[in-house]
Motif scaffolding. Structure first.
Motif, short mmCIF file in Angstrom:
data_model
loop_
_atom_site.label_atom_id
_atom_site.label_comp_id
_atom_site.label_asym_id
_atom_site.label_seq_id
_atom_site.Cartn_x
_atom_site.Cartn_y
_atom_site.Cartn_z
N VAL A 99 0.84 -1.20 0.00
CA VAL A 99 0.00 0.00 0.00
C VAL A 99 0.88 1.25 0.00
CG1 VAL A 99 -1.76 1.30 1.25
CG2 VAL A 99 -1.83 -1.20 1.27
N ALA A 100 0.53 2.22 -0.85
CA ALA A 100 1.27 3.48 -0.90
C ALA A 100 0.63 4.51 0.02
CB ALA A 100 1.30 4.02 -2.33
N ASN A 101 1.44 5.16 0.84
CA ASN A 101 1.01 6.23 1.73
C ASN A 101 1.63 7.54 1.30
OD1 ASN A 101 -0.59 4.79 3.80
ND2 ASN A 101 1.36 3.75 4.24
N ARG A 102 0.80 8.49 0.83
CA ARG A 102 1.30 9.80 0.43
C ARG A 102 1.44 10.72 1.64
NH1 ARG A 102 -3.14 11.02 -4.14
NH2 ARG A 102 -4.42 10.13 -2.49
N LEU A 103 2.46 11.51 1.64
CA LEU A 103 2.94 12.40 2.73
C LEU A 103 3.81 11.60 3.69
CD1 LEU A 103 0.03 14.88 3.58
CD2 LEU A 103 1.87 15.10 1.91
N HIS A 104 3.34 10.45 4.17
CA HIS A 104 4.26 9.59 4.92
C HIS A 104 5.31 9.02 3.98
CE1 HIS A 104 5.48 5.87 7.20
NE2 HIS A 104 5.57 6.80 8.16
N ILE A 151 5.73 2.63 1.65
CA ILE A 151 5.00 1.47 1.15
C ILE A 151 4.81 0.54 2.33
CG2 ILE A 151 4.99 -0.47 -0.46
CD1 ILE A 151 7.07 1.16 -2.12
N ALA A 152 3.56 0.35 2.73
CA ALA A 152 3.26 -0.59 3.81
C ALA A 152 3.18 -1.99 3.21
CB ALA A 152 1.93 -0.23 4.47
N HIS A 153 3.94 -2.92 3.80
CA HIS A 153 3.98 -4.30 3.31
C HIS A 153 3.26 -5.21 4.31
CE1 HIS A 153 6.58 -8.16 2.80
NE2 HIS A 153 5.39 -8.31 2.26
N PHE A 154 2.24 -5.91 3.81
CA PHE A 154 1.50 -6.89 4.61
C PHE A 154 1.62 -8.27 3.94
CE2 PHE A 154 -0.67 -2.84 5.11
CZ PHE A 154 -0.93 -2.76 6.47
N THR A 155 1.67 -9.30 4.76
CA THR A 155 1.49 -10.65 4.22
C THR A 155 0.06 -11.08 4.54
OG1 THR A 155 2.36 -11.65 6.26
CG2 THR A 155 3.89 -11.35 4.44
N VAL A 156 -0.50 -11.88 3.64
CA VAL A 156 -1.86 -12.37 3.79
C VAL A 156 -1.79 -13.80 4.29
CG1 VAL A 156 -4.09 -12.75 2.67
CG2 VAL A 156 -2.59 -10.90 1.88
N ALA A 166 -3.20 -17.59 5.68
CA ALA A 166 -4.07 -18.59 5.06
C ALA A 166 -5.55 -18.31 5.31
CB ALA A 166 -3.70 -19.98 5.55
N ASP A 167 -5.86 -17.69 6.47
CA ASP A 167 -7.26 -17.39 6.79
C ASP A 167 -7.67 -15.99 6.34
OD1 ASP A 167 -5.86 -15.84 8.56
OD2 ASP A 167 -6.82 -16.63 10.38
N GLY A 168 -6.80 -15.33 5.54
CA GLY A 168 -7.15 -14.03 4.98
C GLY A 168 -6.79 -12.84 5.85
N GLN A 169 -6.19 -13.08 7.01
CA GLN A 169 -5.81 -11.97 7.88
C GLN A 169 -4.51 -11.32 7.39
OE1 GLN A 169 -7.82 -10.97 10.57
NE2 GLN A 169 -9.16 -12.44 9.54
N LEU A 170 -4.36 -10.02 7.68
CA LEU A 170 -3.16 -9.29 7.30
C LEU A 170 -2.17 -9.25 8.45
CD1 LEU A 170 -4.52 -6.19 5.35
CD2 LEU A 170 -3.60 -8.31 4.42
N VAL A 171 -0.90 -9.48 8.13
CA VAL A 171 0.18 -9.38 9.11
C VAL A 171 1.16 -8.33 8.59
CG1 VAL A 171 2.02 -10.57 10.33
CG2 VAL A 171 -0.09 -11.81 9.73
N ARG A 172 1.31 -7.26 9.35
CA ARG A 172 2.20 -6.18 8.91
C ARG A 172 3.65 -6.63 8.98
NH1 ARG A 172 0.25 -1.09 9.19
NH2 ARG A 172 1.56 0.46 8.16
N GLN A 173 4.39 -6.40 7.90
CA GLN A 173 5.79 -6.80 7.85
C GLN A 173 6.77 -5.64 7.90
OE1 GLN A 173 6.79 -9.94 8.03
NE2 GLN A 173 4.69 -10.69 8.00
#
Length: 383
Positions: free
Chosen positions: A296-301, A304-309, A311-318
């Motif tokens: 995900v791109a964050n403008r002003l900050h 690039i936020a990187h998440f892994t998805v 197996a159950d569809g939950q996001l884990v911030r990396q």
């Protein structure tokens, strides 16, 4: 009988032809005046480097792009008051031949997408708050809109309630502003976001006629007041999508009923690191081909936020990775998911990151590609 010299010349000719056939082209749309129109690059498959910068069209504010599934046709929207969409035929050497130009069905077109079957081009017009369906003809040229829809309703909240402390990410909650439109992977349903009304619209698509019918319900509210729903990506299975909210800088998961074509809201997380305070506008997002990495791109900050998805569809911030530029508007992954590119609109450049094969970790590749006010990049698929 051919001589050794003739055989050698023939071999070199075949190799040159094969190399030309495998050349991959990247197309970059820009905003005036820093950007002069539409640019073409060649992509180095080993390094991801963008080379041979060429201005191929001076279409004003040619900021929104998509390419046909076979890589033979390019479409660009001119983001102006009386919006237009231009179609070009792409030659094997990357040369463009204009096919035609039609109305976008509204003002300020900000998003283009093709239906899975490639028979219709979908357009979101931000300024007028309209969406349109443009028929794609056999030669790739476009017909006049087979359907247009006008968003309407009360404006969303003026301040995003889910934004981080100190945020003044407030814009355009003054009426309808369609921001994205896309069909689900089956090509049966169409979804569009409206930032100004804080809504996600749901339609059924008649593939034969190119007509849209409002689903039941015709829309759902954004995940929070004033969130400003912007862009989304479908899961590889087509049973859900991830949607980024521009004003709130949040990321929401929606489950998709593949039989009914309706969305159900799931979990929402912030696209910003937990310690961040102040204003930022979330923008583009990209999902890896295997659906396991989300960026995900964050403008002003300017991250690039990187998440892994999971197996159950939950996001884990990396990780949160600095883009090395200012105001990253969109992100582009190459077809194999090995390189990620950030369109840094205010710093007039594109930066690229190597994507680790298994973890999805991003590593900045030193070097910048100079482009005035880049908005979006698409890469032509190779044969």
């Amino acid at each position: 009988m051919l001589s050794a010299r003739h055989l050698l010349v023939a071999s070199f000719s075949l190799l040159a032809t094969a190399a030309s056939a495998q050349t991959q082209f990247a197309w970059v749309g820009t905003y005036n005046p820093n950007g002069e129109g539409l640019y073409r690059f060649t992509v180095d498959p080993g390094t991801g480097d963008l080379r041979d910068k060429t201005l191929v069209s001076q279409l004003p504010n040619a900021a929104q792009l998509t390419v046909s599934h076979d890589g033979k046709t390019l479409y660009a929207a001119s983001e102006v008051e009386k919006g237009v969409v231009q179609a070009w035929r792409i030659a094997p050497n990357g040369e463009l031949t204009a096919l035609n130009q039609v109305s976008s069905g509204g003002a300020g077109p900000v998003y283009l997408s093709l239906t899975p079957g490639g028979r219709h081009l979908l357009v979101a017009n931000y300024v007028s708050g309209t969406i349109a369906v443009l028929p794609v003809k056999e030669d790739g040229s476009l017909g006049e809109a087979s359907d247009t829809r006008q968003d309407s309703g009360p404006a969303g909240a003026g301040k995003p309630e889910a934004a981080v402390e100190g945020s003044f990410a407030i814009s355009d909650h003054n009426g309808p502003h369609a921001h994205m439109i896309a069909a689900d992977p089956q090509g049966k349903f169409v979804f569009s976001t409206d930032l100004g009304l804080d809504r996600i619209y749901q339609y059924r698509l008649d593939e034969a006629t190119g007509r849209l019918t409002p689903n039941d319900p015709p829309f759902i509210a954004a995940s929070s007041k004033g969130a400003g729903p912007r862009h989304f990506v479908f899961t590889p299975k087509g049973d859900g999508l991830w949607l980024i909210n521009e004003e709130a800088s949040t990321l929401t998961h929606y489950r998709l009923d593949v039989a009914k074509g309706t969305l159900t809201e799931g979990k929402t997380v912030s696209s910003l690191p937990k310690e961040y305070k102040g204003t930022s506008f979330a923008a583009g997002l990209a999902l890896s081909p295997d659906g396991k990495q989300l960026y995900v791109a964050n403008r002003l900050h300017n991250s690039i936020a990187h998440f892994t998805v999971s197996a159950d569809g939950q996001l884990v911030r990396q990780d949160d990775v600095w883009t090395r530029g200012d105001y990253p508007r969109t992100l582009t992954l190459d077809s194999k998911g090995g390189w990620l590119y950030a369109m840094n609109q205010r710093s007039d450049n594109i930066t690229r990151f190597r994507v680790a094969p298994h973890t999805g970790k991003l590593t900045f590749e030193p070097g910048y590609t100079a482009v005035g006010s880049p908005s979006q990049m698409v890469i032509s698929p190779t044969p």
